[in-house]
Design a protein around this motif. Structure first.
Motif, mmCIF file in Angstrom:
data_model
loop_
_atom_site.group_PDB
_atom_site.id
_atom_site.type_symbol
_atom_site.label_atom_id
_atom_site.label_comp_id
_atom_site.label_asym_id
_atom_site.label_seq_id
_atom_site.Cartn_x
_atom_site.Cartn_y
_atom_site.Cartn_z
ATOM 1 N N UNK A 244 73.304 59.101 92.365
ATOM 2 C CA UNK A 244 72.775 57.768 92.076
ATOM 3 C C UNK A 244 72.989 57.388 90.606
ATOM 4 N N UNK A 245 72.772 58.365 89.719
ATOM 5 C CA UNK A 245 72.842 58.096 88.289
ATOM 6 C C UNK A 245 74.241 58.272 87.721
ATOM 7 N N UNK A 246 75.164 58.773 88.561
ATOM 8 C CA UNK A 246 76.554 58.993 88.165
ATOM 9 C C UNK A 246 76.675 60.045 87.063
ATOM 10 N N UNK A 247 75.922 61.145 87.224
ATOM 11 C CA UNK A 247 76.038 62.276 86.309
ATOM 12 C C UNK A 247 76.048 63.548 87.146
ATOM 13 N N UNK A 248 76.596 64.661 86.631
ATOM 14 C CA UNK A 248 76.543 65.920 87.362
ATOM 15 C C UNK A 248 75.105 66.377 87.585
ATOM 16 N N UNK A 249 74.887 67.146 88.645
ATOM 17 C CA UNK A 249 73.538 67.602 88.983
ATOM 18 C C UNK A 249 72.886 68.343 87.829
ATOM 19 N N UNK A 250 73.635 69.154 87.114
ATOM 20 C CA UNK A 250 73.046 69.945 86.029
ATOM 21 C C UNK A 250 72.664 69.090 84.823
ATOM 22 N N UNK A 251 73.101 67.830 84.812
ATOM 23 C CA UNK A 251 72.749 66.952 83.705
ATOM 24 C C UNK A 251 71.604 66.001 84.047
ATOM 25 N N UNK A 252 71.071 66.110 85.259
ATOM 26 C CA UNK A 252 69.934 65.271 85.644
ATOM 27 C C UNK A 252 68.698 65.732 84.870
ATOM 28 N N UNK A 253 68.065 64.812 84.202
ATOM 29 C CA UNK A 253 66.858 65.114 83.427
ATOM 30 C C UNK A 253 65.648 64.546 84.171
ATOM 31 N N UNK A 254 64.647 65.386 84.382
ATOM 32 C CA UNK A 254 63.401 64.950 85.005
ATOM 33 C C UNK A 254 62.255 65.138 84.020
ATOM 34 N N UNK A 255 61.332 64.213 84.040
ATOM 35 C CA UNK A 255 60.155 64.294 83.187
ATOM 36 C C UNK A 255 58.912 64.257 84.069
ATOM 37 N N UNK A 256 57.780 64.517 83.477
ATOM 38 C CA UNK A 256 56.505 64.425 84.185
ATOM 39 C C UNK A 256 55.771 63.162 83.762
ATOM 40 N N UNK A 257 55.354 62.374 84.747
ATOM 41 C CA UNK A 257 54.558 61.196 84.445
ATOM 42 C C UNK A 257 53.151 61.616 84.014
ATOM 43 N N UNK A 258 52.426 60.759 83.322
ATOM 44 C CA UNK A 258 51.039 61.083 82.978
ATOM 45 C C UNK A 258 50.203 61.289 84.238
ATOM 46 N N UNK A 259 49.320 62.265 84.185
ATOM 47 C CA UNK A 259 48.437 62.524 85.315
ATOM 48 C C UNK A 259 47.518 61.324 85.530
ATOM 49 N N UNK A 260 47.437 60.799 86.750
ATOM 50 C CA UNK A 260 46.550 59.652 86.991
ATOM 51 C C UNK A 260 45.083 59.962 86.733
ATOM 52 N N UNK A 261 44.725 61.256 86.810
ATOM 53 C CA UNK A 261 43.327 61.618 86.621
ATOM 54 C C UNK A 261 42.920 61.769 85.173
ATOM 55 N N UNK A 262 43.736 62.562 84.408
ATOM 56 C CA UNK A 262 43.346 62.865 83.028
ATOM 57 C C UNK A 262 44.315 62.344 81.986
ATOM 58 N N UNK A 263 45.471 61.843 82.418
ATOM 59 C CA UNK A 263 46.448 61.333 81.472
ATOM 60 C C UNK A 263 47.341 62.387 80.874
ATOM 61 N N UNK A 264 47.141 63.664 81.251
ATOM 62 C CA UNK A 264 47.971 64.747 80.719
ATOM 63 C C UNK A 264 49.398 64.695 81.240
ATOM 64 N N UNK A 265 50.311 65.433 80.592
ATOM 65 C CA UNK A 265 51.730 65.384 80.959
ATOM 66 C C UNK A 265 52.077 66.288 82.141
ATOM 67 N N UNK A 266 51.316 66.202 83.200
ATOM 68 C CA UNK A 266 51.574 67.052 84.360
ATOM 69 C C UNK A 266 51.467 66.253 85.665
ATOM 70 N N UNK A 267 51.865 64.985 85.599
ATOM 71 C CA UNK A 267 51.901 64.175 86.813
ATOM 72 C C UNK A 267 53.140 64.489 87.632
ATOM 73 N N UNK A 268 53.505 63.573 88.519
ATOM 74 C CA UNK A 268 54.653 63.819 89.386
ATOM 75 C C UNK A 268 55.959 63.759 88.589
#
Length: 292
Positions: free
Chosen positions: A93-117
């Motif tokens: 979808x992003x037109x990059x190799x699989x090993x270059x896909x970067x994923x991040x964590x959204x803020x937790x809906x409960x506490x706002x910490x960096x461990x959401x989906x």
């Protein structure tokens, strides 16, 4: 890239060691699969996929740690295969190799910490995705808006009795009105809807199962979301939840097992999302899933 009301659903069956190949979903006639992407029945996952250095090159540290924590070889193989497939799909979808896909964590809906989906970085992100996997089956949803998918196995009556008290009161009442033999199937479909929705809003099961109604009455379900049952077959259920209005019959496409190879840096033109030429469609095989 998905846009507007389109929801892309991708299905991967990853048989464990000693499991004979077979069909993976038998949907109702209105849910169709692109027959150009089908699994290779002769491919078997490595009993120890983390021994392959290519896997370490594609998956991130959190994924490798989670995979290593799974003691059953079949569970580890499915986890690794589904996450490799997810990264390969996102790369297409992003037109990059699989090993270059970067994923991040959204803020937790409960506490706002960096461990959401997990999410694709961007404000707003270029796409949204959701992954569900269990008992040899992985289901991936991709959309331009928040999306959640889930697959479940129809449980025994004991599981229904144990879990029903945690449901929304109106959901419990619906189950109680059903004959005993119909309750497990209805519960499994309800639970698939509930988990798909909770994944869509980003809370997962940290939000109480009783907080939202996902029963049979579509008019009473959470406002602003479209929650659709995917076909039930051979004792398994699935659902997709999408923010806003979504097509009533999203298509389900099969992913080839070769997309789980860590040595594949990007799909070919034939398998890249959005590049399929129109073809005749036919139903896909049987879906399997299970309670996490």
């Amino acid at each position: 890239m998905p846009d507007g009301r389109r929801v892309d659903l991708w299905l991967l069956r990853c048989p464990g060691p000693g499991t004979p190949p077979g069909p993976h979903v038998r949907p109702d006639s209105h849910v169709r699969a692109d027959t150009r992407v089908r699994p290779d029945p002769d491919v078997r996952p490595d009993p120890d996929p983390l021994a392959d250095p290519g896997v370490l090159d594609v998956l991130d540290a959190a994924e490798r740690k989670r995979a290593a924590s799974l003691r059953r070889p079949a569970d580890r193989a499915l986890y690794v295969a589904s996450h490799l497939a997810l990264r390969t799909l996102l790369g297409a979808y992003l037109r990059v190799p699989a090993r270059e896909v970067v994923l991040v964590r959204e803020p937790c809906p409960g506490c706002g910490g960096p461990h959401g989906r997990p999410a694709v970085p961007g404000t707003p992100p270029p796409l949204h995705f959701s992954l569900s996997h269990s008992h040899g089956l992985a289901l991936i949803g991709v959309a331009a808006v928040p999306v959640g998918v889930d697959v479940q196995r129809v449980p025994g009556p004991g599981t229904v009795d144990a879990c029903a008290p945690s449901l929304h009161p109106a959901e419990r009442a619906e189950l109680e009105r059903l004959p005993p033999g119909a309750r497990p199937g209805a519960f499994a479909q309800l639970w698939a809807r509930k988990e798909a929705y909770l994944k869509g809003i980003g809370t997962g099961l940290s939000r109480p199962a009783s907080a939202d109604y996902l029963g049979a009455d579509t008019r009473s379900r959470p406002h602003g979301w479209t929650v659709t049952d995917l076909p039930r077959a051979d004792g398994h259920t699935a659902a997709v939840a999408v923010l806003g209005t979504a097509p009533p019959t999203p298509a389900v496409r099969r992913l080839p097992v070769r997309l789980t190879s860590p040595h594949l840096t990007s799909p070919t033109d034939d398998h890249a999302p959005g590049r399929q030429r129109p073809r005749a469609h036919r139903p896909v095989g049987k879906a399997t899933g299970g309670y996490p």
